[in-house]
Design a protein around this motif. Structure first.
Motif: not given
Ligand SMILES: Cc1cc2nc3c(=O)[nH]c(=O)nc-3n(C[C@H](O)[C@H](O)[C@H](O)COP(=O)(O)OP(=O)(O)OC[C@H]3O[C@@H](n4cnc5c(N)ncnc54)[C@H](O)[C@@H]3O)c2cc1C
Length: 415
Positions: A46, A41, A12, A174, A132, A33, A381, A394
């Motif tokens: 997939g 991640k 996101s 966090t 952060v 980050d 998320e 995703l």
């Molecule tokens: C093994 C696995 C397989 C998956 N496969 C699929 C799939 O095939 N299809 C699908 O739809 N979904 C899949 N998912 C779920 C999907 O990856 C997540 O729902 C999605 O990545 C969430 O996106 P996001 O941007 O909200 O958070 P994330 O992608 O989790 O990114 C959050 C980022 O914030 C950073 N962060 C966290 N806290 C802080 C802070 N305090 N300060 C600075 N940075 C911070 C983290 O380091 C991370 O890089 C999978 C998940 C896993 C674990």
């Protein structure tokens, strides 16, 4: 006023940064980050192929406390939305079974490559190793402080720091204290898409470890049926895994210790009780002198069959089939069509793919603007949403990120 700070460089966060840059070319965008590399991640998604969205986006594939808000938000998120976004970045996709959409190369690394290229093209700053810890706002200027004492100021902030699942990939929860600091509240967090533990049956499960069986898995809370899944369940030494078990975990949003969750496996989902019963009766009638263990071969995995006979005390299994009474066959049919596994817990956050619960959906508007704090946007998320397997998570992350990025770009242009 042109600084946008994005906390989190996951799906996101990257989508938000790119869409903000596309919407407002004078925006100065920085992503922070906690990890030492971005998009870690995404590489794991997939099974390394990145199931990045689904052609059949529908509210029924998501879990939240606020389904009415979810319906409104999803109405603006057709599958075409992330596909158009990625096509403009140069990534082509293809659809597989059940609407699952993957990059044409079937490589998660390709998805990350095109995102990184776009971040470079738009001159988006990326600061790694910056977790952060606090976020504050004074006279419309946000200040983010990192664990290592660095300070970043901005006119708009997009909180895209993910949930609690898969903490080794940077998401250890966090994000929620940061949301609280901005006046938000969140629904109870629970691990989703996580294997289930069946503590009471450990000794039997140890014998069945590694067996995969196509079956119908139905989740009950006490006597109430919550949902069912058809697919390949994997038996492990602690309980149940495989996609059906992972999907059921999304429904367990109450503390498991206080609930009476049970998973009922129907090992013969294609046959009715009476069909299975007449097949078993026929075999016993045809070969009455065969040992029970031989007579029932060819139906399901041998170890599962023996465990069923043992569970019903229909032992020893080397006695003649003719010794099986009518009620023994009835009991066997009932067990094979409805084997109950009481759930005593789930695996840890390390094994969960997503987070159930999160910031309440009624605390953001349709453009992912915080209703608590002007200039703040939330995406991904961190919000109270968890999707099924199949690209739904995703999808949510890209779409909420794209919308939040556009809204943040508009905010800094008009304030
Ligand atoms: C093994 C696995 C397989 C998956 N496969 C699929 C799939 O095939 N299809 C699908 O739809 N979904 C899949 N998912 C779920 C999907 O990856 C997540 O729902 C999605 O990545 C969430 O996106 P996001 O941007 O909200 O958070 P994330 O992608 O989790 O990114 C959050 C980022 O914030 C950073 N962060 C966290 N806290 C802080 C802070 N305090 N300060 C600075 N940075 C911070 C983290 O380091 C991370 O890089 C999978 C998940 C896993 C674990």
């Amino acid at each position: 006023m042109n600084r946008i700070l994005i906390i989190g460089s996951g799906a996101s966060g990257m989508a938000a940064a790119i869409s903000a840059a596309q919407a407002n070319s004078s925006a100065q965008i920085t992503i922070l980050d906690g990890l030492d590399r971005i998009g870690k991640k995404i590489l794991a998604t997939g099974n390394g192929r990145c199931n990045l969205t689904n052609a059949q986006i529908a509210p029924g594939h998501y879990h939240t406390q606020n389904t009415a808000r979810l319906n409104e938000l999803l109405a603006d998120m057709p599958a075409e939305r992330p596909l158009t976004f990625f096509r403009e970045l140069g990534l082509y996709c293809t659809e597989e079974d059940r609407g699952r959409i993957y990059p044409y190369s079937r490589q998660a690394s390709m998805v990350l490559d095109v995102l990184r290229l776009a971040l470079r093209r738009y001159h988006i700053q990326i600061q790694q190793n910056c977790t952060v810890r606090s976020l504050s706002v004074d006279k419309k200027v946000f200040t983010a402080q990192t664990e290592s004492g660095k300070t970043f100021c901005a006119d708009a902030v997009i909180l895209a720091a993910g949930g609690r699942a898969a903490p080794k990939q940077g998401t250890n929860g966090t994000s929620y204290p940061l949301a609280l600091q901005m006046g938000h509240r969140y629904a109870r967090l629970y691990p989703c898409l996580v294997p289930l533990r069946c503590g009471q049956q450990t000794s039997m499960l140890k014998q069945l470890k590694g067996i995969r069986v196509i079956c119908r898995a139905t989740l009950f809370d006490g006597k109430q049926k919550l949902t069912e899944e058809l697919g390949e369940v994997q038996l492990t030494d602690y309980g149940l895994s495989g996609i059906p078990a992972l999907q059921l975990s999304c429904w367990m949003n109450k503390p498991i210790q206080e609930q009476a969750y049970t998973v009922r496996l129907d090992l013969f989902p294609d046959w009715q009780h009476n069909e299975l019963r007449s097949i078993l009766q026929q075999r016993v009638k045809q070969y009455p002198t065969d040992k029970i263990e031989d007579n029932l071969l060819g139906l399901i995995n041998k170890k599962l069959l023996f465990a069923a006979l043992e569970t019903l005390h229909l032992t020893p299994i080397d006695r003649p089939s003719s010794s099986l009474k009518r009620q023994d066959i009835d009991a066997l049919v009932s067990l094979l069509k409805g084997w109950d596994f009481p759930i005593t817990g789930v695996q840890t956050w390390d094994h969960a793919q997503v987070t159930g619960g999160g910031v309440f959906l009624n605390e953001i508007d349709n453009r992912f603007r915080s209703v608590k704090q002007p200039g703040l946007f939330l995406a991904g998320e961190v919000l109270d949403i968890a999707g099924d397997c199949g690209g739904y998570n995703l999808h949510w992350a890209w779409c909420s990120g794209i919308t939040a990025g556009e809204a943040a770009a508009e905010y800094i242009a008009h304030e």
